[in-house]
Structures are given as C-alpha cells and as structure tokens.
Design a protein around this motif. Structure first.
Motif, PDB file in Angstrom:
ATOM      1  N   GLY A 136      62.945  53.970 -55.593  1.00  0.00           N
ATOM      2  CA  GLY A 136      62.520  54.581 -56.824  1.00  0.00           C
ATOM      3  C   GLY A 136      60.601  54.361 -57.034  1.00  0.00           C
ATOM      4  N   THR A 137      60.547  53.932 -57.737  1.00  0.00           N
ATOM      5  CA  THR A 137      58.973  54.013 -58.669  1.00  0.00           C
ATOM      6  C   THR A 137      58.910  52.066 -57.851  1.00  0.00           C
ATOM      7  N   THR A 138      57.716  52.049 -57.241  1.00  0.00           N
ATOM      8  CA  THR A 138      57.269  51.333 -56.625  1.00  0.00           C
ATOM      9  C   THR A 138      56.768  50.501 -57.738  1.00  0.00           C
ATOM     10  N   THR A 139      56.449  49.258 -57.426  1.00  0.00           N
ATOM     11  CA  THR A 139      55.511  48.722 -58.696  1.00  0.00           C
ATOM     12  C   THR A 139      54.327  47.813 -57.807  1.00  0.00           C
ATOM     13  N   LEU A 140      52.889  48.402 -57.442  1.00  0.00           N
ATOM     14  CA  LEU A 140      51.689  48.168 -57.087  1.00  0.00           C
ATOM     15  C   LEU A 140      51.028  46.328 -57.774  1.00  0.00           C
ATOM     16  N   LEU A 141      50.791  46.137 -56.607  1.00  0.00           N
ATOM     17  CA  LEU A 141      50.650  44.805 -56.452  1.00  0.00           C
ATOM     18  C   LEU A 141      48.960  44.676 -56.201  1.00  0.00           C
ATOM     19  N   PRO A 142      48.095  45.041 -56.811  1.00  0.00           N
ATOM     20  CA  PRO A 142      46.534  44.349 -55.992  1.00  0.00           C
ATOM     21  C   PRO A 142      46.315  43.615 -55.969  1.00  0.00           C
ATOM     22  N   GLY A 143      45.713  43.115 -55.035  1.00  0.00           N
ATOM     23  CA  GLY A 143      44.159  42.470 -54.673  1.00  0.00           C
ATOM     24  C   GLY A 143      43.235  41.899 -55.474  1.00  0.00           C
ATOM     25  N   VAL A 144      43.206  41.040 -56.375  1.00  0.00           N
ATOM     26  CA  VAL A 144      41.941  41.134 -57.112  1.00  0.00           C
ATOM     27  C   VAL A 144      41.106  39.609 -56.805  1.00  0.00           C
ATOM     28  N   ILE A 145      39.960  40.449 -57.831  1.00  0.00           N
ATOM     29  CA  ILE A 145      38.524  39.177 -57.654  1.00  0.00           C
ATOM     30  C   ILE A 145      38.053  38.504 -59.035  1.00  0.00           C
ATOM     31  N   GLY A 146      38.489  37.184 -59.418  1.00  0.00           N
ATOM     32  CA  GLY A 146      37.510  37.228 -60.776  1.00  0.00           C
ATOM     33  C   GLY A 146      36.003  35.971 -60.996  1.00  0.00           C
ATOM     34  N   ILE A 147      35.354  36.607 -61.807  1.00  0.00           N
ATOM     35  CA  ILE A 147      34.004  35.535 -61.730  1.00  0.00           C
ATOM     36  C   ILE A 147      34.510  34.350 -62.923  1.00  0.00           C
ATOM     37  N   ASP A 148      34.419  33.036 -62.743  1.00  0.00           N
ATOM     38  CA  ASP A 148      34.255  32.114 -63.419  1.00  0.00           C
ATOM     39  C   ASP A 148      33.324  32.472 -64.951  1.00  0.00           C
ATOM     40  N   LYS A 149      33.439  32.486 -65.884  1.00  0.00           N
ATOM     41  CA  LYS A 149      32.603  32.718 -67.013  1.00  0.00           C
ATOM     42  C   LYS A 149      31.650  32.062 -66.987  1.00  0.00           C
ATOM     43  N   GLY A 150      32.186  30.663 -67.154  1.00  0.00           N
ATOM     44  CA  GLY A 150      31.532  28.908 -67.450  1.00  0.00           C
ATOM     45  C   GLY A 150      30.971  29.126 -66.139  1.00  0.00           C
ATOM     46  N   ALA A 151      30.981  29.870 -65.031  1.00  0.00           N
ATOM     47  CA  ALA A 151      29.175  29.228 -63.587  1.00  0.00           C
ATOM     48  C   ALA A 151      28.164  29.371 -64.067  1.00  0.00           C
ATOM     49  N   SER A 152      27.048  28.787 -63.503  1.00  0.00           N
ATOM     50  CA  SER A 152      25.879  28.530 -63.776  1.00  0.00           C
ATOM     51  C   SER A 152      25.546  30.763 -63.582  1.00  0.00           C
ATOM     52  N   ALA A 153      24.315  30.982 -64.336  1.00  0.00           N
ATOM     53  CA  ALA A 153      24.057  32.409 -63.533  1.00  0.00           C
ATOM     54  C   ALA A 153      23.647  32.452 -62.157  1.00  0.00           C
ATOM     55  N   LYS A 154      23.115  31.742 -61.787  1.00  0.00           N
ATOM     56  CA  LYS A 154      23.442  31.854 -59.665  1.00  0.00           C
ATOM     57  C   LYS A 154      24.545  32.245 -59.241  1.00  0.00           C
ATOM     58  N   VAL A 155      25.578  31.364 -59.271  1.00  0.00           N
ATOM     59  CA  VAL A 155      26.421  31.442 -59.057  1.00  0.00           C
ATOM     60  C   VAL A 155      27.745  33.126 -59.574  1.00  0.00           C
ATOM     61  N   GLN A 156      27.110  32.928 -60.918  1.00  0.00           N
ATOM     62  CA  GLN A 156      27.564  34.356 -61.243  1.00  0.00           C
ATOM     63  C   GLN A 156      27.036  35.400 -59.768  1.00  0.00           C
ATOM     64  N   GLN A 157      25.696  35.647 -59.975  1.00  0.00           N
ATOM     65  CA  GLN A 157      24.671  36.828 -59.550  1.00  0.00           C
ATOM     66  C   GLN A 157      25.415  36.819 -57.958  1.00  0.00           C
ATOM     67  N   GLU A 158      25.661  35.566 -57.439  1.00  0.00           N
ATOM     68  CA  GLU A 158      26.398  35.849 -56.390  1.00  0.00           C
ATOM     69  C   GLU A 158      27.520  35.569 -55.915  1.00  0.00           C
ATOM     70  N   ALA A 159      28.558  36.063 -56.872  1.00  0.00           N
ATOM     71  CA  ALA A 159      29.798  36.421 -57.006  1.00  0.00           C
ATOM     72  C   ALA A 159      30.239  38.060 -57.052  1.00  0.00           C
ATOM     73  N   GLU A 160      28.950  38.383 -57.399  1.00  0.00           N
ATOM     74  CA  GLU A 160      28.841  39.093 -57.756  1.00  0.00           C
ATOM     75  C   GLU A 160      29.147  40.034 -56.708  1.00  0.00           C
ATOM     76  N   LYS A 161      27.370  39.775 -55.898  1.00  0.00           N
ATOM     77  CA  LYS A 161      26.931  40.381 -54.658  1.00  0.00           C
ATOM     78  C   LYS A 161      27.932  40.345 -53.250  1.00  0.00           C
ATOM     79  N   PHE A 162      28.990  39.269 -54.291  1.00  0.00           N
ATOM     80  CA  PHE A 162      30.803  38.930 -52.867  1.00  0.00           C
ATOM     81  C   PHE A 162      31.785  40.206 -53.516  1.00  0.00           C
ATOM     82  N   VAL A 163      31.815  40.515 -54.710  1.00  0.00           N
ATOM     83  CA  VAL A 163      32.739  41.492 -54.953  1.00  0.00           C
ATOM     84  C   VAL A 163      32.148  42.628 -54.669  1.00  0.00           C
ATOM     85  N   GLN A 164      30.347  43.229 -54.982  1.00  0.00           N
ATOM     86  CA  GLN A 164      30.310  44.707 -54.312  1.00  0.00           C
ATOM     87  C   GLN A 164      30.537  44.306 -52.757  1.00  0.00           C
TER      88      GLN A 164
END
Length: 358
Positions: free
Chosen positions: A264-292
């Motif tokens: 039938g109609t198969t359901t997609l199951l994605p692999g997903v990355i999220g970044i902690d909104k409460g993390a320090s600006a430095k950690v957020q910048q590093e996490a953004e680089k990780f996603v990239q």
C-alpha cells in the motif's frame, strides 16, 4: 507519482517521557549541554541512536576540530533522558529516527529554529517543518514486508492480502511498546485505512482480523527476523533498513531466501536532528555546523559506510547522493502522518495492542 501528506508521525515512547519533563517546568537557561574540552574548547554533546553516529562524530571532529561527546543509546532511553532533563538539558544535539519526538520538543519550546539552507529531494522537502525546528537528514520506511521466498510463493500486495488463508499463522511483526519504528508503522496503517476521522477504528478492526489469522508478535526487529530465519513465520513487518540488512547479510539456502516488498502506501520514517534552544550560543553554532556536515557529501559518505548492514541502509534526501546498493529502490508511493493528531494517540493505540493483539 509519489503520494504524501506533508505532516510527520508521532513516534514511540515520546509522550510519556516528555510529559515528565513538562511537569517539571520550563527549560533552565543554565543547562549542561556542553562541557569543557582541552585548551578551553567547548564540547558538543550529542545524543544519538544511529548506528553510524560514532563514525560520523569522529569524522566531524577531524574535519572541524570541534570536540564531541557522544551518548549513543536506543531511541526510547534517549527520549526518556531528554524528558527527565527538561529543567536542565545535558544535550546540545539530538539525532534519532522519527520526527515525532521533535514535534513534541518543538511544541514545548526546546528546539532552536535553524534552516541549514540545503537543497533536498522532493521526498526530503516533505519532511521539513515549516518553522525549521529540526532537520531531516535521511529516511527509511515502515513497514517493509520481508518474506522467505524459499518457502512461500504467495507475495502480498496490499494489507488486505495478509488476511487471506495463504498467510494464516505465517505473519509476524514487532511490539510497538518495545520497538521504536512500530508505532509509526501502526499509525501509518490506520491513516491509510481510515484517515484521521476513522483510522483508529479501522486499524483496530484490521489488527484484530490479522490476529485472528494467526499474527505473531515479537519484541523488536531482531526477534521478528529470528522468527523468520527459524521458520516460525514466513512474513515479517519491520523497518526497511532492518529488512534490507537481512537480505544483504543472510546466508541463503534451499530453505531460506529473504526478499522484500512494500504494501500500500508506505510511511516515511526520517532520521532527524534537533538543536537545544537553551544551549549556549557557542554550542548552537557548533551544532549548526554538525547539521551542515551531516547534510554534506562528506558527511553522507560517512553515514553510508558507518553501519553498512544496519542504519546505513537509508535513502538519501540530499540530491546527488546515491543510496548504497543493498537498500533497494525507495517505495514509489509513500505518506507522511500528522504528529499533532497521531502522537497523542500513541498510549491509547499501544494499550489496545497490548490488551488485544499481543
């Protein structure tokens, strides 16, 4: 033509785990999503359930110089930790299969809105939330129907086929209370059979009929595959990566020859990355680089080699990246299901399954 609904599915074990965190209150600004590394470097703390995560984090550090502390575990325990840490997150970046957990975290205000600005395939674009609160980086599908072609000739094309006499006492699946991909599988089945207005009732009726036809329930992918290998069942409903890995690695014989089809109609199951909104600006910048990095050709190459008979068997959503040969062709017809609708029903559906289907 591909058919989908641009809405994600609500995944297993999220609602209860995150509810604990919700009761604890809002996220504290003084979290521990980073630790000090050598020479004053900030270490990015990654919670991940991906089989290739160790290879990817090491390659990321080598490419960028950013140190990473990896907490690798299965999805359920990681989500339980995230919920328990609601007041004081210990993670900077979360990476698991299924975007349903991230939909909940987004609703709770815990995720950083970040658009990596990377072009995705048409399937990949359907996985992107409108507020960019998390980033899809790959996809698998549920269910893949794996069967022993050495023993059976009947090959189902629809869910209804499995209710026939040819499949009596021969079909197995996982327990949604234990197997992360299985609640999205059931929610997708319900969505296909009756949509949001009648899907739960239609799905419960179907599962009851499947049980009456001899359905066997096993804890996880590995248990269902073992039942297939040992002849307890001849058909199994599991995640596509697990099915592809079995086909690629199984010792084929006159008694065992696993093959895969999609119903039938198969359901997609994605692999997903999220970044902690409460993390320090430095950690957020590093996490953004990780996603990239993960969405780059170099990062995708590590993902595709880091767990060659397991999680590496995904369909890339970055144009120009070919899937590894053992994964096979992505189902032509697929759907997305709405986390805001199906997510709150997880406990209800799993309880029904526990009490009536197992």
């Amino acid at each position: 033509m591909n058919s989908w609904t641009r809405r994600p599915a609500f995944g297993a074990a999220v609602a209860g785990a995150l509810a604990l965190g919700t009761l604890a209150g809002c996220s504290s600004s003084s979290n521990a999503s980073s630790v000090s590394g050598g020479s004053g470097d900030v270490t990015l703390v990654v919670y991940s359930s991906q089989g290739y995560d160790s290879a990817v984090t090491k390659a990321f550090t080598k490419a960028t110089g950013i140190p990473v502390s990896l907490d690798d575990d299965s999805t359920g325990p990681l989500l339980a930790k995230v919920g328990a840490e609601r007041n004081n997150p210990q993670w900077g970046l979360l990476w698991v299969d299924g975007d349903t957990a991230f939909a909940t975290l987004d609703k709770e205000g815990q995720l950083l809105d970040y658009n990596p600005g990377v072009t995705l395939t048409s399937a990949g674009e359907t996985l992107v939330p409108s507020d960019h609160a998390y980033s899809p980086v790959s996809t698998t599908a549920v269910p893949a129907l794996i069967y022993n072609a050495a023993k059976v000739t009947a090959v189902p094309k629809t869910w209804q086929d499995l209710l026939g006499a040819a499949y009596k006492d021969k079909v197995g699946m996982n327990d949604p209370s234990q197997s992360g991909p299985t609640y999205p599988l059931i929610a997708g089945l319900m969505n296909e059979l009756g949509g949001e207005s009648g899907g739960v009732a239609a799905g419960e009726k179907y599962l009851s009929e499947l049980k009456a036809n001899g359905l066997q329930v096993h804890p996880t992918n590995g248990d269902t595959l073992h039942a297939l290998e040992t002849g307890q069942i001849d058909y199994g409903l599991i995640q596509s990566s697990a099915a592809a890995g079995e086909v690629a690695t199984a010792k084929k014989s006159a008694n065992y020859d696993p093959k895969v089809v999609y119903l039938g109609t198969t359901t997609l199951l994605p692999g997903v990355i999220g970044i902690d909104k409460g993390a320090s600006a430095k950690v957020q910048q590093e996490a953004e680089k990780f996603v990239q990095y993960v969405l780059s050709a170099a990062g995708q190459a590590v993902m595709q080699t880091g767990d060659p008979t397991g999680d590496s068997l995904y369909w890339p959503i970055v144009p120009g990246i070919e899937p590894v040969k053992d994964i096979g062709t992505m189902p032509a017809t697929y759907q997305r299901i709405d986390p805001s609708y199906w997510g709150p029903l997880e406990t209800q559906v799993n309880t029904y399954f526990d009490e009536n289907i197992k």
